[in-house]
Design a protein around this motif. Structure first.
Motif, mmCIF file in Angstrom:
data_model
loop_
_atom_site.group_PDB
_atom_site.id
_atom_site.type_symbol
_atom_site.label_atom_id
_atom_site.label_comp_id
_atom_site.label_asym_id
_atom_site.label_seq_id
_atom_site.Cartn_x
_atom_site.Cartn_y
_atom_site.Cartn_z
ATOM 1 N N ASP A 166 4.992 29.580 -14.386
ATOM 2 C CA ASP A 166 4.567 28.796 -13.579
ATOM 3 C C ASP A 166 3.138 29.686 -13.160
ATOM 4 O OD1 ASP A 166 7.771 27.449 -13.236
ATOM 5 O OD2 ASP A 166 5.999 25.954 -14.570
ATOM 6 N N ILE A 167 2.957 30.258 -12.357
ATOM 7 C CA ILE A 167 2.429 30.615 -11.588
ATOM 8 C C ILE A 167 1.432 31.479 -12.206
ATOM 9 C CG2 ILE A 167 2.979 29.767 -9.719
ATOM 10 C CD1 ILE A 167 4.704 31.920 -9.276
ATOM 11 N N PRO A 168 0.387 32.331 -11.503
ATOM 12 C CA PRO A 168 -0.637 33.343 -12.182
ATOM 13 C C PRO A 168 0.736 35.094 -11.825
ATOM 14 C CG PRO A 168 -1.878 32.601 -10.595
ATOM 15 C CD PRO A 168 -0.011 31.728 -10.244
ATOM 16 N N ARG B 152 -5.447 28.673 -7.693
ATOM 17 C CA ARG B 152 -7.082 29.373 -8.073
ATOM 18 C C ARG B 152 -6.695 31.278 -8.162
ATOM 19 N NH1 ARG B 152 -11.650 28.450 -4.326
ATOM 20 N NH2 ARG B 152 -11.128 29.238 -2.387
ATOM 21 N N LEU B 153 -7.090 32.033 -8.889
ATOM 22 C CA LEU B 153 -7.346 33.176 -8.665
ATOM 23 C C LEU B 153 -8.562 33.593 -7.685
ATOM 24 C CD1 LEU B 153 -4.991 35.635 -11.143
ATOM 25 C CD2 LEU B 153 -4.649 35.404 -8.762
ATOM 26 N N VAL C 116 -1.615 39.803 -7.105
ATOM 27 C CA VAL C 116 -1.704 39.398 -6.201
ATOM 28 C C VAL C 116 -1.533 39.930 -5.049
ATOM 29 C CG1 VAL C 116 -1.793 36.964 -4.036
ATOM 30 C CG2 VAL C 116 -1.651 37.048 -7.390
ATOM 31 N N GLU C 117 -2.535 40.119 -3.488
ATOM 32 C CA GLU C 117 -2.282 40.668 -3.233
ATOM 33 C C GLU C 117 -2.015 39.927 -1.653
ATOM 34 O OE1 GLU C 117 -6.554 42.258 -1.468
ATOM 35 O OE2 GLU C 117 -6.115 42.365 -3.779
ATOM 36 N N ALA C 118 -3.024 38.987 -1.373
ATOM 37 C CA ALA C 118 -2.513 38.179 -0.004
ATOM 38 C C ALA C 118 -2.817 36.542 -1.517
ATOM 39 C CB ALA C 118 -3.706 37.868 0.114
ATOM 40 N N VAL C 119 -1.581 35.643 -0.757
ATOM 41 C CA VAL C 119 -1.607 34.076 -1.066
ATOM 42 C C VAL C 119 -2.118 33.026 0.417
ATOM 43 C CG1 VAL C 119 -0.050 32.195 -2.030
ATOM 44 C CG2 VAL C 119 -0.124 34.787 -2.620
ATOM 45 N N ARG C 120 -2.801 32.356 0.253
ATOM 46 C CA ARG C 120 -3.125 30.720 0.868
ATOM 47 C C ARG C 120 -2.048 29.994 0.781
ATOM 48 N NH1 ARG C 120 -9.400 32.987 1.490
ATOM 49 N NH2 ARG C 120 -8.884 32.376 -0.545
ATOM 50 N N ILE C 121 -1.228 28.755 1.090
ATOM 51 C CA ILE C 121 -0.676 27.670 0.845
ATOM 52 C C ILE C 121 -1.140 26.906 1.781
ATOM 53 C CG2 ILE C 121 1.580 26.729 0.312
ATOM 54 C CD1 ILE C 121 2.320 29.589 -0.308
ATOM 55 N N SER C 122 -1.424 25.564 1.033
ATOM 56 C CA SER C 122 -1.194 24.297 1.469
ATOM 57 C C SER C 122 -0.356 23.867 0.783
ATOM 58 C CB SER C 122 -2.509 23.521 1.146
ATOM 59 O OG SER C 122 -2.639 22.249 1.711
ATOM 60 N N SER C 123 0.262 22.972 1.494
ATOM 61 C CA SER C 123 1.554 21.756 1.178
ATOM 62 C C SER C 123 2.126 20.437 1.919
ATOM 63 C CB SER C 123 2.821 22.925 0.801
ATOM 64 O OG SER C 123 3.984 22.193 0.355
ATOM 65 N N VAL C 124 1.971 19.471 0.849
ATOM 66 C CA VAL C 124 2.545 17.811 1.495
ATOM 67 C C VAL C 124 3.755 17.715 1.105
ATOM 68 C CG1 VAL C 124 0.113 17.431 2.089
ATOM 69 C CG2 VAL C 124 0.800 17.158 -0.506
ATOM 70 N N ALA C 125 4.131 19.039 -0.523
ATOM 71 C CA ALA C 125 5.010 18.518 -0.445
ATOM 72 C C ALA C 125 6.781 18.752 0.669
ATOM 73 C CB ALA C 125 5.584 19.650 -1.892
ATOM 74 N N ARG C 126 8.295 18.295 -0.184
ATOM 75 C CA ARG C 126 9.560 18.424 0.522
ATOM 76 C C ARG C 126 9.225 20.061 1.071
ATOM 77 N NH1 ARG C 126 10.655 15.885 -4.493
ATOM 78 N NH2 ARG C 126 11.779 17.876 -4.619
ATOM 79 N N ARG C 127 9.660 19.693 1.727
ATOM 80 C CA ARG C 127 10.184 20.884 3.186
ATOM 81 C C ARG C 127 10.595 22.693 1.815
ATOM 82 N NH1 ARG C 127 13.080 21.096 8.420
ATOM 83 N NH2 ARG C 127 11.113 20.766 9.059
ATOM 84 N N ALA C 128 11.749 21.792 1.034
ATOM 85 C CA ALA C 128 12.580 22.869 -0.199
ATOM 86 C C ALA C 128 11.155 23.494 -0.890
ATOM 87 C CB ALA C 128 14.187 21.832 -0.806
ATOM 88 N N VAL C 129 10.409 22.542 -1.358
ATOM 89 C CA VAL C 129 9.369 22.972 -2.381
ATOM 90 C C VAL C 129 9.017 24.517 -1.813
ATOM 91 C CG1 VAL C 129 7.282 22.388 -3.730
ATOM 92 C CG2 VAL C 129 9.647 20.927 -3.824
#
Length: 279
Positions: A41-43, A15-16, A48-61
């Motif tokens: 795939d992404i906006p 989301r933006l 964008v001036e800042a990004v916040r990430i939550s990830s449970v995918a593989r480390r490579a992702v």
């Protein structure tokens, strides 16, 4: 703009958010993959001036995503499960092994409601508990509706449960195989959530509010027997609480936070639990 990413094993949501007004400008989702294609795939990262990430995918992702973003965005925050944060003590023996989406959901629900039961109805259904004093008890993980359906291998995986169906209808015996499967997995899911909630409240001697999130929260909500609220942006709320970037966030406001209905009394929870044990 602030780009929030919730990267799952199969689906990545984004989301933006306007950094000045705190309004959500757009949102979407794509299939999770290791190689991201900017633009499709992404906006547009130019805004964008800042990004916040939550990830449970593989480390490579996660590594590929962070690498892409840091080439174009100045500030990238990646959430991690920690032993303690925002007044909550992680209940896992190895705190870093708690899924960060569960941790963020727990943190968000605690900021909103104090002690709480948070239920994420996604590919898996996760149920976490945090007591009013901030002690996270740990939680439960069970297959989500889609995973339960796929495990039966009856050719019904592409026939989803209608989210507008009434709970009473979904709890009736199915008269076709598709109905029997959908009603069976629905019964299993909502029965588990209801029973786990009652058992934990009884054991801990406290009646907790309940919050639901995730793609199947709306349909699961119809079968929950105690007062609760659905908060689609619960994980994003955890990102906002951990990495406040707007004036509203720094004041403790989380996007889309619902009104929390008061829980039923502990006496009613125990009476219902005792009745269910007689059956």
């Amino acid at each position: 703009m602030i780009l929030d990413l919730d990267i799952g094993n199969t689906l990545s949501k984004w989301r933006l958010k306007d950094a000045d007004s705190s309004e959500i400008r757009s949102r979407g989702a794509v299939w999770t993959r290791e190689e991201w294609r900017p633009g499709s795939d992404i906006p547009d990262l130019d805004v964008v001036e800042a990004v916040r990430i939550s990830s449970v995918a593989r480390r490579a992702v996660l590594e590929e995503t962070v690498s892409l973003l840091r080439r174009q965005v100045g500030v990238v925050h990646v959430a991690r499960s920690t032993p303690e944060a925002l007044g909550v003590v992680n209940g896992y023996e190895e705190p870093a092994r708690l899924g960060v989406d569960r941790w963020l959901g727990t943190l968000a629900s605690y900021q909103l409601a104090g002690g709480c039961c948070s239920v994420d109805c996604g590919s898996a259904i996760t149920i976490d508990f945090v007591l009013p004093g901030g002690r996270h008890l740990g939680g439960y993980i069970l297959p989500g509706l889609r995973l339960m359906k796929e495990s039966l291998q009856l050719g019904t995986r592409n026939v989803a449960i209608d989210p507008d169906s009434e709970a009473e209808e979904l709890l009736l015996p199915g008269k076709r195989t598709v109905e029997a499967v959908n009603h069976g997995i629905y019964m299993a899911a909502v029965s588990a959530v209801n029973r786990i909630y009652s058992e934990v409240c009884d054991r801990e001697d406290v009646a907790l509010p309940m919050l639901l999130t995730g793609g199947d929260a709306r349909v699961v909500s119809r079968g929950i027997q105690v007062p609760h609220a659905v908060w689609p942006d619960m994980v994003y709320g955890g990102l906002e609480a951990c990495f406040p970037l707007t004036a509203a966030e720094r004041a403790g406001k989380m996007s889309g936070a619902p009104r929390i209905p008061p829980p039923v009394s502990l006496e009613k929870i125990r009476a219902a639990l005792a009745f269910s044990m007689l059956l």
